[in-house]
Motif scaffolding. Structure first.
Motif, PDB file in Angstrom:
ATOM      1  N   LEU A 110      25.693 -38.260  15.999  1.00  0.00           N
ATOM      2  CA  LEU A 110      24.835 -37.149  15.600  1.00  0.00           C
ATOM      3  C   LEU A 110      25.029 -36.795  14.130  1.00  0.00           C
ATOM      4  N   THR A 111      26.262 -36.883  13.661  1.00  0.00           N
ATOM      5  CA  THR A 111      26.541 -36.594  12.253  1.00  0.00           C
ATOM      6  C   THR A 111      25.837 -37.601  11.354  1.00  0.00           C
ATOM      7  N   LEU A 112      25.917 -38.870  11.718  1.00  0.00           N
ATOM      8  CA  LEU A 112      25.265 -39.897  10.914  1.00  0.00           C
ATOM      9  C   LEU A 112      23.746 -39.731  10.918  1.00  0.00           C
ATOM     10  N   GLU A 113      23.217 -39.225  12.023  1.00  0.00           N
ATOM     11  CA  GLU A 113      21.777 -38.992  12.098  1.00  0.00           C
ATOM     12  C   GLU A 113      21.385 -37.701  11.397  1.00  0.00           C
ATOM     13  N   GLY A 114      22.374 -36.865  11.032  1.00  0.00           N
ATOM     14  CA  GLY A 114      22.095 -35.609  10.329  1.00  0.00           C
ATOM     15  C   GLY A 114      21.639 -34.501  11.251  1.00  0.00           C
ATOM     16  N   LYS A 115      22.071 -34.518  12.495  1.00  0.00           N
ATOM     17  CA  LYS A 115      21.608 -33.529  13.452  1.00  0.00           C
ATOM     18  C   LYS A 115      22.604 -32.401  13.691  1.00  0.00           C
ATOM     19  N   THR A 116      23.834 -32.518  13.201  1.00  0.00           N
ATOM     20  CA  THR A 116      24.803 -31.445  13.388  1.00  0.00           C
ATOM     21  C   THR A 116      24.711 -30.465  12.231  1.00  0.00           C
ATOM     22  N   ASP A 117      25.240 -29.252  12.437  1.00  0.00           N
ATOM     23  CA  ASP A 117      25.212 -28.225  11.391  1.00  0.00           C
ATOM     24  C   ASP A 117      25.978 -28.689  10.155  1.00  0.00           C
ATOM     25  N   GLU A 118      27.141 -29.293  10.383  1.00  0.00           N
ATOM     26  CA  GLU A 118      27.942 -29.785   9.257  1.00  0.00           C
ATOM     27  C   GLU A 118      27.183 -30.846   8.469  1.00  0.00           C
ATOM     28  N   ALA A 119      26.538 -31.734   9.170  1.00  0.00           N
ATOM     29  CA  ALA A 119      25.801 -32.804   8.493  1.00  0.00           C
ATOM     30  C   ALA A 119      24.646 -32.220   7.691  1.00  0.00           C
ATOM     31  N   LYS A 120      23.973 -31.224   8.249  1.00  0.00           N
ATOM     32  CA  LYS A 120      22.867 -30.600   7.513  1.00  0.00           C
ATOM     33  C   LYS A 120      23.371 -29.940   6.245  1.00  0.00           C
ATOM     34  N   LYS A 121      24.506 -29.232   6.333  1.00  0.00           N
ATOM     35  CA  LYS A 121      25.083 -28.594   5.141  1.00  0.00           C
ATOM     36  C   LYS A 121      25.491 -29.650   4.109  1.00  0.00           C
ATOM     37  N   ASP A 122      26.112 -30.721   4.591  1.00  0.00           N
ATOM     38  CA  ASP A 122      26.530 -31.795   3.682  1.00  0.00           C
ATOM     39  C   ASP A 122      25.328 -32.426   2.978  1.00  0.00           C
ATOM     40  N   LEU A 123      24.255 -32.648   3.709  1.00  0.00           N
ATOM     41  CA  LEU A 123      23.057 -33.245   3.107  1.00  0.00           C
ATOM     42  C   LEU A 123      22.441 -32.305   2.076  1.00  0.00           C
ATOM     43  N   GLU A 124      22.468 -31.010   2.366  1.00  0.00           N
ATOM     44  CA  GLU A 124      21.936 -30.021   1.409  1.00  0.00           C
ATOM     45  C   GLU A 124      22.775 -30.027   0.128  1.00  0.00           C
ATOM     46  N   ARG A 125      24.096 -30.058   0.298  1.00  0.00           N
ATOM     47  CA  ARG A 125      24.978 -30.137  -0.877  1.00  0.00           C
ATOM     48  C   ARG A 125      24.721 -31.412  -1.659  1.00  0.00           C
ATOM     49  N   LEU A 126      24.522 -32.501  -0.961  1.00  0.00           N
ATOM     50  CA  LEU A 126      24.240 -33.776  -1.638  1.00  0.00           C
ATOM     51  C   LEU A 126      22.962 -33.683  -2.467  1.00  0.00           C
ATOM     52  N   LYS A 127      21.927 -33.051  -1.925  1.00  0.00           N
ATOM     53  CA  LYS A 127      20.676 -32.886  -2.673  1.00  0.00           C
ATOM     54  C   LYS A 127      20.906 -32.082  -3.939  1.00  0.00           C
ATOM     55  N   GLN A 128      21.700 -31.004  -3.824  1.00  0.00           N
ATOM     56  CA  GLN A 128      21.985 -30.174  -4.996  1.00  0.00           C
ATOM     57  C   GLN A 128      22.759 -30.960  -6.046  1.00  0.00           C
ATOM     58  N   ILE A 129      23.747 -31.716  -5.601  1.00  0.00           N
ATOM     59  CA  ILE A 129      24.561 -32.505  -6.543  1.00  0.00           C
ATOM     60  C   ILE A 129      23.704 -33.550  -7.229  1.00  0.00           C
ATOM     61  N   ARG A 130      22.840 -34.210  -6.487  1.00  0.00           N
ATOM     62  CA  ARG A 130      21.954 -35.211  -7.095  1.00  0.00           C
ATOM     63  C   ARG A 130      21.031 -34.572  -8.117  1.00  0.00           C
ATOM     64  N   ALA A 131      20.497 -33.390  -7.791  1.00  0.00           N
ATOM     65  CA  ALA A 131      19.609 -32.701  -8.730  1.00  0.00           C
ATOM     66  C   ALA A 131      20.372 -32.317  -9.999  1.00  0.00           C
ATOM     67  N   GLU A 132      21.591 -31.822  -9.834  1.00  0.00           N
ATOM     68  CA  GLU A 132      22.411 -31.461 -10.997  1.00  0.00           C
ATOM     69  C   GLU A 132      22.708 -32.687 -11.852  1.00  0.00           C
ATOM     70  N   ARG A 133      23.034 -33.788 -11.226  1.00  0.00           N
ATOM     71  CA  ARG A 133      23.338 -35.009 -11.979  1.00  0.00           C
ATOM     72  C   ARG A 133      22.108 -35.522 -12.717  1.00  0.00           C
ATOM     73  N   GLU A 134      20.957 -35.459 -12.073  1.00  0.00           N
ATOM     74  CA  GLU A 134      19.725 -35.890 -12.742  1.00  0.00           C
ATOM     75  C   GLU A 134      19.435 -35.000 -13.945  1.00  0.00           C
ATOM     76  N   ALA A 135      19.625 -33.694 -13.784  1.00  0.00           N
ATOM     77  CA  ALA A 135      19.387 -32.773 -14.898  1.00  0.00           C
ATOM     78  C   ALA A 135      20.371 -33.046 -16.030  1.00  0.00           C
ATOM     79  N   ALA A 136      21.638 -33.293 -15.708  1.00  0.00           N
ATOM     80  CA  ALA A 136      22.636 -33.585 -16.730  1.00  0.00           C
ATOM     81  C   ALA A 136      22.300 -34.879 -17.453  1.00  0.00           C
ATOM     82  N   ALA A 137      21.857 -35.897 -16.705  1.00  0.00           N
ATOM     83  CA  ALA A 137      21.501 -37.173 -17.323  1.00  0.00           C
ATOM     84  C   ALA A 137      20.287 -36.995 -18.242  1.00  0.00           C
ATOM     85  N   LYS A 138      19.327 -36.171 -17.833  1.00  0.00           N
ATOM     86  CA  LYS A 138      18.141 -35.921 -18.664  1.00  0.00           C
ATOM     87  C   LYS A 138      18.530 -35.182 -19.940  1.00  0.00           C
TER      88      LYS A 138
END
Length: 166
Positions: A110-138
């Protein structure tokens, strides 16, 4: 047939076991280390495969294994209850361990599929980190372009200043 087997056995015995050599007595009394009969020695030697005709002995054993009683060897029957017996033989601790392992596996799936609460939080954090890295690279890319433009402008001024002096 027994005489031939006995003759072969005598040939295969080590020199210390032959009748001419002195016998060493073991803890049980005889040279072989216990009260054994000839048939046991023969069976052991067949099992070890040290006889010269061990191939024919194994063929006989295979024929015995293949041959069954009555029609049982001709009919193959699958027991539908065979799988259920294994479950009943498990102890309570083994069943609990299997349940824990199954729960861990389900959670990981379930975690690998992103269906648990922890996995959802982790995926949200990952999106934020990716956005920050893209902004820093730009930003870094823009800063480099600005530096290069400033260098080019400085060269241009230096060249124009040199032309003006001449």
């Amino acid at each position: 047939a027994d005489r031939k087997k006995r003759a072969k056995m005598a040939e295969q015995k080590p020199s210390s076991m032959r009748s001419g050599a002195p016998k060493k007595k073991g803890a049980r009394g005889n040279a072989r280390g216990g009260h054994r009969s000839f048939s046991k020695d023969l069976a052991e030697q067949d099992a070890q495969g040290s006889g010269s005709d061990s191939g024919s002995g194994s063929e006989e054993e295979e024929q015995r294994e293949v041959k069954g009683k009555g029609v049982a060897s001709l009919i193959e029957v699958a027991n539908p209850n065979a799988g259920k017996q294994d479950e009943h033989k498990l102890t309570r601790k083994q069943k609990e361990e299997l349940d824990k392992q199954k729960a861990r596996d389900d959670f990981m799936r379930l975690t690998l599929e992103g269906k648990t609460d922890e996995a959802k939080k982790d995926l949200e954090r990952l999106k934020q980190i990716r956005a920050e890295r893209e902004a820093a690279a730009k930003r870094k890319k823009d800063e480099l372009e600005a530096k290069e433009a400033a260098k080019a402008a400085a060269k241009e001024r230096a060249l124009s200043a040199q032309k003006g002096r001449r």
